[in-house]
Design an enzyme around this catalytic site. Structure first.
Site, PDB file in Angstrom:
ATOM      1  N   GLU A 238      32.936  19.338 -16.498  1.00 35.17           N
ATOM      2  CA  GLU A 238      33.325  19.311 -15.084  1.00 35.17           C
ATOM      3  C   GLU A 238      34.607  18.494 -14.905  1.00 35.17           C
ATOM      4  OE1 GLU A 238      29.994  18.471 -12.483  1.00 35.17           O
ATOM      5  OE2 GLU A 238      28.920  20.245 -13.203  1.00 35.17           O
ATOM      6  N   GLU A 372      25.111  24.700 -17.465  1.00 39.10           N
ATOM      7  CA  GLU A 372      24.266  23.926 -16.536  1.00 39.10           C
ATOM      8  C   GLU A 372      23.778  24.889 -15.474  1.00 39.10           C
ATOM      9  OE1 GLU A 372      25.574  20.138 -15.005  1.00 39.10           O
ATOM     10  OE2 GLU A 372      26.548  19.618 -16.908  1.00 39.10           O
TER      11      GLU A 372
END
Ligand code: AHR
Length: 568
Positions: A238, A372
């Site tokens: 991220e 994820e």
């Protein structure tokens, strides 16, 4: 009006009728027969009520009967391989995901092997975990691997997750030992946010070289002379947010540097088993994320001999609303249907980002890695909100099946995925509390799907109609089919409807079926959970199908996940 409301309505009517009769009897204690007018009134009302009840039952009866759905399976046609890596797991240093969940230490009273819980290892072996992503998550971009090797571990902090201390007693060697015990591959996320390419390169040299370098000798001194295998390398996490708030262009330049210098030296991984490098990809839908995918994939299209990537990560949680406020326990049909509707957004998200990838990589060399995914609800009351603790219900089992089916349908591009997270965090497989352990409904879905690992996708067509609740409409039935390495056909069929069973008739084109049997997972309520005290509330039970003239008929319970294999 839901079926249960209609039942209640009919019961209420019957109750009113009885109250009327009682009232009437109490008014006429001696003899009802002697008082003619009230009796006529009673008969009239009673006939009306009987007629009314008959109408209600006529309306509700077909609704109680199983819905009939036809499913066609083109067994002679084949799609992509459903890569076993889409059943991957994620273990971050977060709450009790690692400490307590995997690692208890060698001196613990919890039975363990070199500090790793035996019960958890046995449970994970049974679901054939293909790979584990570690050490994060946001944690990865603050992780310095040297803190987690050798006899003296450095105690640090975990600012992302509760601000607790990080003992670093679970480091590289413990992670690799854990993988060895469960039989999974390593997916190591290196620190791009606060680390350096040199730090990451040295970590990989430490783990993978067979040459007698100083780092290799240090690894040997720490107990592992042979090089470790690192199957997957995550280049940051991220990076658009907790991983450093980078712009797409800034990330792309970092990605190239890490891809170039963070090398895997394991002699066994130079040809066939080369480490796959996974770049940070999108975290949702909309221009911000399509711009990110465009930037990474455009760079990939123009890449030279000096760097490469093999995967683009995508993160997508089923949250319902942010911040996460849906409860993981004690919810009803409204929350059930809303969360399932939200999870089906995965389909559009994958399609949109795959389309961008197709533009720059028509041969689909770069995998879309959904590393994820899963449900993210409000923290359980009384838990540390930074530990992301939630229960796991039948709703999560259905959610997991729907997502796995979406990945399977996109198997040509989605070749890896990691549910968040493996133990004690978010949509976990396993919940532990000191010596206690319970397997969640999601665990059982992963267990039922083991035959789909590396199986070949087989196209199916069905139209199960719609299940509606309030303003939510969901396809009533979802299904996939696949052939395993031995040519055996497997079907998964999910009945999303929480109220009505489905009678599914399966036409198999290309084989003559003799029998079919498998397991179904359901429970009394959409929010049924397994607990330490009642661990078997949501567990799979055997099912078998009727086979006649090569067609299978199978009854699907409401809100259920069913997997069957077909004998020819
Ligand atoms: O899984 C929890 C967190 O969610 C991860 O650390 C991060 O990557 C994501 O935002």
């Amino acid at each position: 009006m839901s079926l249960s409301t209609q039942f209640q309505w009919a019961l209420d009517l019957r109750e009113q009728q009885m109250v009327f009769e009682l009232d009437h009897k109490s008014l006429c204690p001696s003899s009802l027969k002697s008082i003619r007018p009230p009796r006529r009134a009673s008969l009239l009302v009673r006939s009306l009520l009987v007629g009314f009840t008959f109408i209600v039952l006529t309306i509700t009866a077909p609704m109680m009967a199983a819905q009939k759905v036809e499913l066609s399976v083109e067994v002679s046609k084949s799609g992509a391989k459903i890569d076993r890596n889409i059943f991957g797991q994620f273990a971050e240093h977060l709450g009790h995901g690692v400490y307590g969940g995997i690692w208890v230490g060698p001196d613990s009273t919890v039975p363990n092997t070199r500090g790793i819980r035996n019960d958890v290892v046995a449970a994970l072996k049974a679901i054939k975990v293909p790979n584990v992503r570690w050490p994060g998550g946001c944690f990865a971009d603050e992780y310095h691997w040297r803190n987690g090797i050798g006899p003296q571990r450095v105690v640090t902090l975990n600012p992302n997750w509760g601000g607790v201390t990080e003992a670093n007693t679970f480091g590289t060697h413990e992670f690799m030992d854990f993988l060895d015990q469960i039989g999974a591959e390593a997916y190591v996320s290196v620190n791009v946010g606060s680390g350096t390419p040199q730090e990451a390169a040295e970590w990989l040299e430490y783990m993978t070289t067979a040459q007698p370098t100083t780092l290799a000798k240090e690894r040997a001194a720490n107990g592992h002379p042979a090089p470790y295998k690192v199957a997957f390398l995550g280049i940051g996490n991220e990076s658009w947010d907790c991983g450093g708030n980078m712009t797409p262009d800034y990330y792309v330049s970092q990605m190239k540097i890490y891809s170039r210098f963070v090398r895997n030296f394991n002699p066994a991984q130079q040809d066939k088993q080369q480490m796959l490098k996974i770049a940070v990809g999108p975290g949702g839908d909309g221009p911000r994320w399509t711009e990110w995918t465009e930037a990474v994939m455009k760079a990939y299209q123009q890449h030279t001999w000096s760097w490469d990537i093999n995967g683009l990560s995508m993160h997508s949680y089923t949250v319902g609303q942010w911040p996460p406020s849906y409860k993981s326990t004690s919810f009803g049909e409204t929350e059930y249907s809303q969360i399932l509707k939200a999870t089906l957004d995965m389909e559009g998200l994958i399609s949109r980002h795959s389309a961008i990838m197709d533009k720059y990589d028509p041969d689909k060399k770069v995998a879309l890695v959904v590393d994820e995914w899963g449900s993210w609800y409000a923290p359980l009351p009384g838990s540390n909100p930074g530990f992301l603790v939630q229960q796991n219900s039948l709703r999560d089992a259905i959610l997991a099946a729907l997502n796995l089916n979406i990945f399977a349908r996109h198997a040509d591009r989605v070749r890896m995925a990691n549910i968040a997270q493996m133990i004690n965090v978010l949509q976990a497989m396993i919940i532990t509390d000191k010596e206690k352990m319970v397997l969640t409904p999601t665990y059982y879905v992963f267990k039922m799907y083991v035959p789909f690992q590396d199986a070949t996708f087989v196209p199916v067509t069905l139209d199960g109609g719609w299940y509606t609740h309030g303003d939510v409409a969901l396809p009533r039935v979802d299904a996939i089919a696949a052939k395993d390495a031995n040519g055996k056909l497997w079907l998964e069929i999910t009945n999303l409807d929480p109220n009505q069973p489905v009678e599914i008739e399966v036409s198999l084109f290309g084989i003559t079926a003799k029998s079919a049997a498998g397991e179904a997972l359901t429970a009394p309520k959409v929010d049924s959970v397994n607990t330490f005290e009642a661990p078997n509330t949501v567990v799979p039970k055997p099912v078998s199908a009727k086979v006649q003239d090569g067609r299978l008929t199978l009854k699907l319970e409401p809100k259920s996940v069913t997997v069957v294999s077909v004998e020819q």
